[in-house]
Design a protein around this motif. Sequence first.
Motif, short mmCIF file in Angstrom:
data_model
loop_
_atom_site.label_atom_id
_atom_site.label_comp_id
_atom_site.label_asym_id
_atom_site.label_seq_id
_atom_site.Cartn_x
_atom_site.Cartn_y
_atom_site.Cartn_z
N THR A 23 43.46 171.72 28.60
CA THR A 23 44.24 172.90 28.96
C THR A 23 43.43 174.16 28.71
O THR A 23 42.86 174.33 27.62
CB THR A 23 45.55 172.95 28.13
N THR A 25 42.57 177.63 27.57
CA THR A 25 43.12 178.47 26.50
C THR A 25 42.65 179.92 26.56
O THR A 25 43.30 180.80 26.00
CB THR A 25 42.73 177.89 25.12
N LEU A 66 44.96 180.37 32.80
CA LEU A 66 45.50 180.19 31.45
C LEU A 66 46.67 179.22 31.45
O LEU A 66 47.60 179.35 32.24
CB LEU A 66 45.94 181.53 30.87
N GLY A 67 46.59 178.22 30.58
CA GLY A 67 47.66 177.21 30.47
C GLY A 67 47.55 176.09 31.48
O GLY A 67 48.31 175.12 31.40
N ARG A 68 46.64 176.18 32.40
CA ARG A 68 46.49 175.17 33.44
C ARG A 68 45.69 173.98 32.92
O ARG A 68 44.72 174.15 32.20
CB ARG A 68 45.76 175.80 34.63
N GLN A 69 46.10 172.78 33.32
CA GLN A 69 45.31 171.60 32.96
C GLN A 69 44.23 171.37 34.01
O GLN A 69 44.48 171.50 35.21
CB GLN A 69 46.19 170.36 32.84
#
Length: 115
Positions: A23, A25, A66-69
């Motif tokens: 993920t 960050t 941001l926050g994406r896998q």
Amino acid sequence: MTTEDAAPISWADFEKVLLVAGTVTRVEAFPEARKPAWKVWVDFGPYGEKKTSAQIAALYRPEDLLGRQIVGVINFPEKQIGPFRSQFLLTGFPTDEGVVITGIERPVPNGTRLA
């Protein structure tokens, strides 16, 4: 390259490549890069947080990431890119518009290995 040009590999060869989910960050500008790029930090769970320089700025803003896998190769040797040390390869598909990040269809735990 076509499938006829690609030499077959064994399952053991494939298993050597550590392709894992992580993920995003943190994302920062990388003005020193020769091609438009972001500095990207990713949490790979049990493998820890790693950073890379990714030439994905043409299609993605920091807030898109941001926050994406993502899927990363985390067992290549580190690479010096200008003043920045890249620790993994963020995978994607090159297009005329820019690199499209390899997507994960639904959430998986960070550090999950591609099978």
